[in-house]
Motif scaffolding. Structure first.
Motif, PDB file in Angstrom:
ATOM      1  N   LEU A  65      44.613  30.037  40.012  1.00  0.00           N
ATOM      2  CA  LEU A  65      44.377  30.830  39.090  1.00  0.00           C
ATOM      3  C   LEU A  65      45.076  31.982  38.784  1.00  0.00           C
ATOM      4  O   LEU A  65      44.773  33.017  39.782  1.00  0.00           O
ATOM      5  CB  LEU A  65      42.788  31.127  38.803  1.00  0.00           C
ATOM      6  N   ARG A  66      46.023  31.874  38.094  1.00  0.00           N
ATOM      7  CA  ARG A  66      47.294  33.247  37.882  1.00  0.00           C
ATOM      8  C   ARG A  66      47.529  33.341  39.445  1.00  0.00           C
ATOM      9  O   ARG A  66      47.623  34.683  40.056  1.00  0.00           O
ATOM     10  CB  ARG A  66      46.507  34.269  37.284  1.00  0.00           C
ATOM     11  N   ARG A  67      48.022  32.662  40.202  1.00  0.00           N
ATOM     12  CA  ARG A  67      48.669  32.545  41.605  1.00  0.00           C
ATOM     13  C   ARG A  67      47.672  33.107  42.767  1.00  0.00           C
ATOM     14  O   ARG A  67      48.168  33.883  43.602  1.00  0.00           O
ATOM     15  CB  ARG A  67      49.999  33.591  41.519  1.00  0.00           C
TER      16      ARG A  67
END
Length: 171
Positions: free
Chosen positions: A116-118
């Protein structure tokens, strides 16, 4: 787990179908332009109506397949009409139909890792459904509803909660 995850998603798709049908009715009556609605958004940095349906589809198939321990199938995001979006929902329902209640027995403890988002986040199956999968799915359903309301469509709470009537009336 099936009743807790897949059944509400199916209800969300009944809502989305109803919203798309309402939008199509407005277009046929000359009250709206289909392309304008497909590209309508609540705010400039938010995805448009058509993408909300695609995101809901992606969230639904990911939930079902991850809980079942299967690979999430990809779909091309090329829907360019209300009819295409209804087709996308149908294709997603076909994916969901590949998962039976028996396939999800014990899935509440399945380890699910998401980027999730890196940032990698680890859930057990139950937490995944409660904290991510269903909130994410219904975020996109709600946003699609809000886009139509924002654009003057005569829809209300029961258009969103259509599944309550469906389930309680046995339809």
């Amino acid at each position: 787990m099936y009743d807790f995850s897949i059944m509400p998603i199916m209800g969300g798709f009944r809502c989305l179908r109803g919203l798309i049908d309402t939008a199509a009715t407005h277009v046929k009556a000359g009250k709206a332009d289909e392309q304008a609605i497909l590209e309508a958004r609540l705010y400039a940095d938010m995805d448009p109506f058509r993408r909300q349906i695609q995101h809901a589809s992606d969230a639904a198939k990911a939930c079902a397949m991850r809980l079942a321990g299967r690979t999430v199938p990809s779909m091309v995001d090329d829907e360019a009409s209300f009819e295409d979006l209804i087709g996308r929902i149908a294709k997603t329902e076909d994916v969901l139909a590949q998962v039976s209640p028996a396939d999800l027995v014990g899935s509440e403890t399945r380890v699910i890792k998401l980027n999730l988002r890196r940032k990698w986040v680890t859930f057990d199956g139950l937490s995944y459904v409660q904290e991510f999968a269903l909130p994410n799915f219904f975020f996109h359903v709600t946003t699609a509803y809000a886009i139509l309301r924002h654009n003057g469509f005569s829809i209300g709470k029961m258009d969103y909660l259509v599944d309550v009537g469906h389930r309680r009336n046995g339809n």
